[in-house]
Design a protein around this motif. Structure first.
Motif, PDB file in Angstrom:
ATOM      1  N   ASP A  84      17.797  30.384  16.261  1.00 21.28           N
ATOM      2  CA  ASP A  84      18.442  30.578  14.960  1.00 21.28           C
ATOM      3  C   ASP A  84      18.993  31.991  14.777  1.00 21.28           C
ATOM      4  O   ASP A  84      18.944  32.551  13.678  1.00 21.28           O
ATOM      5  N   LEU A  85      19.534  32.565  15.843  1.00 25.92           N
ATOM      6  CA  LEU A  85      20.228  33.848  15.771  1.00 25.92           C
ATOM      7  C   LEU A  85      21.628  33.668  16.336  1.00 25.92           C
ATOM      8  O   LEU A  85      21.833  32.897  17.280  1.00 25.92           O
ATOM      9  N   THR A  86      22.580  34.395  15.778  1.00 28.69           N
ATOM     10  CA  THR A  86      23.958  34.291  16.236  1.00 28.69           C
ATOM     11  C   THR A  86      24.230  35.249  17.390  1.00 28.69           C
ATOM     12  O   THR A  86      23.428  36.150  17.695  1.00 28.69           O
ATOM     13  N   ASP A  87      25.372  35.079  18.023  1.00 26.54           N
ATOM     14  CA  ASP A  87      25.772  36.001  19.086  1.00 26.54           C
ATOM     15  C   ASP A  87      25.852  37.431  18.559  1.00 26.54           C
ATOM     16  O   ASP A  87      25.504  38.383  19.277  1.00 26.54           O
ATOM     17  N   TYR A  88      26.305  37.579  17.334  1.00 22.27           N
ATOM     18  CA  TYR A  88      26.385  38.916  16.741  1.00 22.27           C
ATOM     19  C   TYR A  88      25.003  39.535  16.611  1.00 22.27           C
ATOM     20  O   TYR A  88      24.807  40.710  16.938  1.00 22.27           O
ATOM     21  N   HIS A  89      24.024  38.750  16.133  1.00 23.95           N
ATOM     22  CA  HIS A  89      22.656  39.269  16.050  1.00 23.95           C
ATOM     23  C   HIS A  89      22.189  39.766  17.407  1.00 23.95           C
ATOM     24  O   HIS A  89      21.550  40.817  17.512  1.00 23.95           O
ATOM     25  N   MET A  90      22.503  38.998  18.428  1.00 24.95           N
ATOM     26  CA  MET A  90      22.006  39.339  19.763  1.00 24.95           C
ATOM     27  C   MET A  90      22.515  40.699  20.225  1.00 24.95           C
ATOM     28  O   MET A  90      21.821  41.404  20.960  1.00 24.95           O
ATOM     29  N   THR A  91      23.699  41.079  19.781  1.00 28.36           N
ATOM     30  CA  THR A  91      24.240  42.386  20.168  1.00 28.36           C
ATOM     31  C   THR A  91      23.541  43.526  19.440  1.00 28.36           C
ATOM     32  O   THR A  91      23.684  44.683  19.838  1.00 28.36           O
ATOM     33  N   ARG A  92      22.815  43.223  18.368  1.00 26.10           N
ATOM     34  CA  ARG A  92      22.152  44.248  17.569  1.00 26.10           C
ATOM     35  C   ARG A  92      20.685  44.446  17.948  1.00 26.10           C
ATOM     36  O   ARG A  92      20.033  45.352  17.432  1.00 26.10           O
ATOM     37  N   LEU A  93      20.168  43.582  18.814  1.00 21.95           N
ATOM     38  CA  LEU A  93      18.735  43.558  19.081  1.00 21.95           C
ATOM     39  C   LEU A  93      18.407  44.093  20.471  1.00 21.95           C
ATOM     40  O   LEU A  93      19.131  43.859  21.432  1.00 21.95           O
ATOM     41  N   ASP A  94      17.255  44.780  20.554  1.00 19.63           N
ATOM     42  CA  ASP A  94      16.755  45.284  21.828  1.00 19.63           C
ATOM     43  C   ASP A  94      15.926  44.237  22.555  1.00 19.63           C
ATOM     44  O   ASP A  94      15.819  44.277  23.784  1.00 19.63           O
ATOM     45  N   ILE A  95      15.301  43.348  21.795  1.00 15.72           N
ATOM     46  CA  ILE A  95      14.408  42.359  22.387  1.00 15.72           C
ATOM     47  C   ILE A  95      14.413  41.103  21.528  1.00 15.72           C
ATOM     48  O   ILE A  95      14.437  41.194  20.292  1.00 15.72           O
ATOM     49  N   VAL A  96      14.406  39.953  22.178  1.00 16.03           N
ATOM     50  CA  VAL A  96      14.385  38.673  21.464  1.00 16.03           C
ATOM     51  C   VAL A  96      13.196  37.854  21.955  1.00 16.03           C
ATOM     52  O   VAL A  96      13.121  37.475  23.132  1.00 16.03           O
ATOM     53  N   LEU A  97      12.268  37.629  21.048  1.00 15.66           N
ATOM     54  CA  LEU A  97      11.184  36.695  21.292  1.00 15.66           C
ATOM     55  C   LEU A  97      11.606  35.346  20.732  1.00 15.66           C
ATOM     56  O   LEU A  97      12.430  35.268  19.824  1.00 15.66           O
ATOM     57  N   ALA A  98      11.035  34.271  21.236  1.00 15.42           N
ATOM     58  CA  ALA A  98      11.353  32.954  20.700  1.00 15.42           C
ATOM     59  C   ALA A  98      10.130  32.056  20.819  1.00 15.42           C
ATOM     60  O   ALA A  98       9.443  32.050  21.845  1.00 15.42           O
ATOM     61  N   GLY A  99       9.871  31.298  19.737  1.00 16.67           N
ATOM     62  CA  GLY A  99       8.730  30.401  19.739  1.00 16.67           C
ATOM     63  C   GLY A  99       8.967  29.203  18.848  1.00 16.67           C
ATOM     64  O   GLY A  99       9.858  29.197  17.996  1.00 16.67           O
ATOM     65  N   PHE A 100       8.149  28.180  19.058  1.00 12.88           N
ATOM     66  CA  PHE A 100       8.166  27.013  18.182  1.00 12.88           C
ATOM     67  C   PHE A 100       7.436  27.350  16.882  1.00 12.88           C
ATOM     68  O   PHE A 100       6.342  27.921  16.902  1.00 12.88           O
ATOM     69  N   HIS A 101       8.043  26.968  15.760  1.00 11.86           N
ATOM     70  CA  HIS A 101       7.455  27.165  14.436  1.00 11.86           C
ATOM     71  C   HIS A 101       7.729  25.927  13.582  1.00 11.86           C
ATOM     72  O   HIS A 101       8.613  25.130  13.922  1.00 11.86           O
ATOM     73  N   PRO A 102       7.013  25.772  12.490  1.00  7.22           N
ATOM     74  CA  PRO A 102       7.179  24.552  11.667  1.00  7.22           C
ATOM     75  C   PRO A 102       8.454  24.555  10.832  1.00  7.22           C
ATOM     76  O   PRO A 102       8.425  24.557   9.605  1.00  7.22           O
ATOM     77  N   CYS A 103       9.589  24.571  11.526  1.00 11.21           N
ATOM     78  CA  CYS A 103      10.894  24.525  10.858  1.00 11.21           C
ATOM     79  C   CYS A 103      11.551  23.156  11.014  1.00 11.21           C
ATOM     80  O   CYS A 103      12.425  22.802  10.225  1.00 11.21           O
ATOM     81  N   TYR A 104      11.157  22.444  12.061  1.00 10.65           N
ATOM     82  CA  TYR A 104      11.877  21.250  12.453  1.00 10.65           C
ATOM     83  C   TYR A 104      10.885  20.120  12.747  1.00 10.65           C
ATOM     84  O   TYR A 104       9.666  20.317  12.737  1.00 10.65           O
ATOM     85  N   GLU A 105      11.409  18.970  13.049  1.00  8.78           N
ATOM     86  CA  GLU A 105      10.582  17.817  13.399  1.00  8.78           C
ATOM     87  C   GLU A 105       9.743  18.128  14.647  1.00  8.78           C
ATOM     88  O   GLU A 105      10.231  18.708  15.606  1.00  8.78           O
ATOM     89  N   VAL A 106       8.462  17.758  14.605  1.00  8.06           N
ATOM     90  CA  VAL A 106       7.590  17.937  15.765  1.00  8.06           C
ATOM     91  C   VAL A 106       7.918  16.864  16.798  1.00  8.06           C
ATOM     92  O   VAL A 106       7.991  15.674  16.475  1.00  8.06           O
ATOM     93  N   LEU A 107       8.107  17.291  18.050  1.00 11.49           N
ATOM     94  CA  LEU A 107       8.553  16.383  19.098  1.00 11.49           C
ATOM     95  C   LEU A 107       7.463  16.155  20.148  1.00 11.49           C
ATOM     96  O   LEU A 107       6.376  16.723  20.075  1.00 11.49           O
ATOM     97  N   SER A 108       7.779  15.352  21.145  1.00  7.33           N
ATOM     98  CA  SER A 108       6.820  14.971  22.175  1.00  7.33           C
ATOM     99  C   SER A 108       6.646  16.082  23.204  1.00  7.33           C
ATOM    100  O   SER A 108       7.467  17.009  23.308  1.00  7.33           O
ATOM    101  N   LYS A 109       5.610  15.950  24.006  1.00 10.76           N
ATOM    102  CA  LYS A 109       5.350  16.882  25.103  1.00 10.76           C
ATOM    103  C   LYS A 109       6.543  16.931  26.060  1.00 10.76           C
ATOM    104  O   LYS A 109       6.967  18.018  26.479  1.00 10.76           O
TER     105      LYS A 109
END
Length: 246
Positions: A84-109
């Protein structure tokens, strides 16, 4: 301090966290932390940071009262394997972490495994956060092998057995064992939601001791090692920090 860099912290910009960057800096000065990444939640989380927060991170000094600060985010992994970050955000950041969070439907393994692999191959994330969560199961070995191939670090999370991720310790141990077997790099993150948790790696140490992970695999052993990792991931060289840590 054995691990003087904390790569995962949250400020009041994530509304379920309780401290400012200034307060983190004061704790860093007191406890020996040399560098930390400020990594608030991406905007898809109900109380995540507004997109403008990431646009404006250039105002954060590289060095605050003798403490190095990396401008970062903990993005939310979407069900299509993007974040949920845009290409523009990516140019402003030194480091990008990413994880699953309760924003969306929970899916299968099986689906979670596919999503992780797609994300890793995309190059959008430097570090995968709290993969041991019991809420989001996946097939560990193919994902960790893909992370190794694409130079993506896997987090040992300092808060992995707290709150909504209770019961994840054994998962974390299994993941760490496989990282050791495969050679996948490891990042430590306190996942602090209040400044007093900065660089609290006690839970991380439990996992490290249980799996006999060597410091060679862990990028937090020095600020320079972290900067080397980020540059190897394609991030711009941060001359001010390179000069500071000469």
């Amino acid at each position: 301090m054995q691990y003087p860099v904390d790569l995962h912290t949250h400020t009041i910009e994530s509304h379920h966290a309780y401290s400012t960057i200034y307060e983190y800096v004061q704790i860093a000065k007191a406890n020996g932390t040399k560098m930390f990444a400020t990594t608030d939640h991406g905007p898809d989380l109900t109380d995540g940071a507004h997109p403008f927060h990431f646009n404006n991170m250039v105002v954060i000094p590289r060095i605050c009262e003798g403490i190095a600060v990396l401008r970062g985010a903990e993005a939310n992994i979407r069900n299509d394997g993007t974040i949920d970050l845009t290409d523009y955000h990516m140019t402003r950041l030194d480091i990008v972490l990413a994880g699953f969070h309760p924003c969306y439907e929970v899916l299968s393994k099986e689906k979670n495994t596919e999503i992780y692999i797609k994300l890793i191959r995309s190059g959008l994330a430097d570090v995968i956060t709290h993969p041991g969560s019991t809420q989001y199961p996946f097939d560990y070995e193919p994902v960790l092998e893909e992370a190794f191939k694409h130079n993506v670090a896997i987090e040992i999370n300092g808060s992995s057995d707290m709150n909504t991720r209770k019961g994840s310790t054994q998962n974390c141990i299994e993941i760490a064992k496989l990282c050791k077997k495969i050679g996948t790099r490891i990042a430590l993150g306190s996942d602090a939601h209040i400044c007093y948790g900065l660089s609290n790696f006690s839970h991380c140490m439990e996992i490290i001791r249980a799996t006999d992970i060597s410091d060679d695999m862990i990028i937090n052993t020095s600020p320079v090692k972290v900067l080397d990792f980020l540059e190897s991931r394609g991030h711009k060289r941060i001359e001010e920090l390179r000069e500071f840590f000469k």
